[in-house]
Design an enzyme around this catalytic site. Structure first.
Site, PDB file in Angstrom:
ATOM      1  CE1 TYR A 208      50.662  39.898  36.304  1.00 12.72           C
ATOM      2  CE2 TYR A 208      51.377  41.014  38.307  1.00 12.72           C
ATOM      3  CZ  TYR A 208      51.459  39.937  37.436  1.00 12.72           C
ATOM      4  OH  TYR A 208      52.323  38.900  37.709  1.00 12.72           O
ATOM      5  CB  SER A 209      49.388  43.554  41.266  1.00 13.68           C
ATOM      6  OG  SER A 209      49.823  43.666  42.598  1.00 13.68           O
ATOM      7  CB  ALA A 210      46.461  46.737  43.486  1.00 16.38           C
TER       8      ALA A 210
END
Length: 537
Positions: A208-210
């Protein structure tokens, strides 16, 4: 609050014996097994700071039957900056963070072993921890019966410091060591997960995200190795995309020089002396210096080794799609409606155009920043719909990290015949448990959909919300991890499976594709997607 558990001993054959936990429900029934903080590499400390991670020796053992290795805690937490006013617990800091947490379903694995999800935590590549997720409910209440491996890795300047002079003068220095950490953890998983009941031939990477951005780079790296060394079978990119082609070593050198100035290390000493001095400084000193820098974001560098030159051009010209098709690598990717609210809280600029422009330079190559502000802010005027420049920053940051470049990547895969490999989604609804961590006025912002994907995660879904999550996404996630066909419902590969504000599922045309492709083309013209110089002339 303590999680009820009892000891769990596992025989790893010639690797030794490990003690973990079996988590229990309120009736003392088992939910899943857990091992926390299992080393996958030797400590990256002292003279090994900013070197590639070192594999454990072949003779490494985790313990004996009489004295098993005890892994009931968690991974070390890489030293990291605070998020705004929320201070992280510095007592948990440990540069020796190259360990992994492993979650195992209850019961006997299927023939061949459990499917494996290699999950990379997020945090802008600057902060975060593998210890943040709770998957007890996901493994015990849903069809997602898979081993989940969540590694720690080096972050911020510990994971992504780069310098052209160190690269040329110091053979024991490497850039992108955070990505090398993730790759070694993935290789360790491939080599060892069978001892935990997993199937090494059925590994999905995700994040998720980075962690999603990292997933892209891990996928790109894996597609570039020989078939005999390839590990990845499927990928999950939740709320992040490929991003821009990372900065060059020359641009990274400017950041390196600024760090040296903050630390009062002379610029005229030899590269070896600079590196030696940096390796003697304690983590708190390094983090404090980085927090006061103009170029304060330590992200990937185009090193020609882990991150290939022209990487994103490989997406645009079809070579990425060709390799995905040849190996049959499928991909789920998507976004939340209001990503920008969270994005706008991370090191936001002051309320001016110049401050926004400087803030973008902390993350992106200068040529890309110039092209972006020309496209988004002609005449340096605040766009309609943005209340101020910090708000504008959150929106452009979310566009580049998620919305627009994810669309550019999806469109390129479809153009080059890989449309049957991708599944796209959009979240416009959030669960009640998100109110504990996210402001209500932020809506369906970055991170809120993890309550769906991870079955509440650290929160709790109501019965009605569980029905929605199960039917909408979790059952399909289970099928994806098993390598089965999904009931996705979209009629076109660029279509989107959307969870609407009313809590209904619709499969629709992507009405935001046109603007995404405009930005993709803008960046391509300046070389930010990896076009060679000859193509720009």
């Amino acid at each position: 609050m303590a999680k009820p558990s009892e000891p769990y001993l596992r025989d790893l054959e010639f690797k030794g014996f490990v003690e973990g936990l079996t988590y229990l429900d309120k009736k003392s029934q088992p939910l899943c097994h857990y091992f926390g903080g299992i080393p996958y590499a030797l400590p990256p400390i002292g003279p090994f700071r900013w070197q590639k991670p070192r594999p454990l020796p072949a003779c490494y053992r985790y313990g004996t039957r009489a004295n098993p290795g005890r892994f009931t805690g968690c991974c070390g937490v890489c030293p990291q900056p605070d998020w705004g006013e929320a201070e992280n617990d510095k007592s948990l800091w440990d540069e020796d963070c190259l360990q992994t947490n492993i979650w195992v379903p209850i019961g006997d694995p299927p023939r061949g072993g459990w499917p494996v999800l290699f999950w990379i935590h997020g945090g802008f590549l600057q902060f975060g921890s593998a210890n943040d997720d709770d998957v007890r409910g996901l493994l015990s209440e849903t069809a997602c019966k898979a081993i989940i491996v969540s590694p720690g890795y080096r972050l911020n300047l510990f994971g992504f410091l780069a310098s052209s002079e160190l690269r040329e003068a110091s053979p024991d220095f490497a850039a992108n060591v955070g990505f090398w950490d993730q790759r070694l953890a993935l290789e360790w998983t491939w080599q060892n997960i069978s001892y935990f009941g997993g199937d090494p031939s059925n590994i999905t990477i995700g994040g998720y995200s980075a962690g999603s951005h990292s997933t892209f780079h891990q996928l790109a790296f894996d597609l570039g190795v020989s078939d005999s060394k390839s590990i990845v079978r499927r990928a999950l990119m939740f709320s992040n995309g490929p991003g821009l082609q990372p900065k060059s070593f020359d641009e990274a050198q400017m950041q390196f020089n600024e760090l040296l100035e903050k630390l009062r290390i002379p610029l005229d000493v030899s590269p070896a002396e600079k590196l030696a001095k940096l390796r003697t400084l304690d983590p708190k000193t390094l983090i404090k210096a980085s927090e006061n820098m103009k170029y304060h974001q330590f992200r990937a560098t185009t090193d020609g080794s882990f991150v290939r030159h022209g990487l994103l051009n490989e997406i645009d010209n079809g070579s990425f799609a060709h390799q995905m098709k040849r190996r049959g690598v499928k991909l789920i990717m998507g976004e939340c409606r209001d990503e920008h609210f969270i994005y706008g809280t991370w090191r936001p600029p002051k309320n001016s155009f110049d401050s926004l422009f400087r803030r973008l330079q902390a993350d992106y190559p200068l040529a890309a920043c110039e092209a972006l502000v020309e496209h988004y802010y002609p005449n340096q005027k605040l766009p309609a719909g943005c209340k101020d420049w910090p708000d504008a920053f959150g929106r452009i940051y979310a566009d580049i990290q998620i919305h627009h470049l994810e669309r550019g990547m999806a469109n390129a895969l479809v153009r080059h015949g890989a449309g049957d490999l991708i599944y796209r989604y959009r979240m416009e609804w959030r669960a009640k448990c998100c109110d504990e961590w996210y402001k209500k006025e932020w809506g369906v912002t970055h991170g809120t959909d993890m309550s769906i994907w991870f079955w509440g995660g650290n929160g709790h879904l109501s019965k009605k919300e569980k029905v929605l999550a199960k039917k909408g996404f979790v059952d399909n996630l289970a099928k994806f991890l098993n390598g089965e066909e999904l009931d996705w419902g979209t009629e076109h590969p660029l279509g989107v499976r959307t969870l609407t504000p009313k809590g209904t599922i619709v499969c629709e045309v992507d009405k935001r594709m046109e603007e995404g492709l405009k930005v993709w083309e803008v960046l391509k013209r300046v070389g930010a997607t990896g076009l060679p110089l000859s193509a720009k002339l």
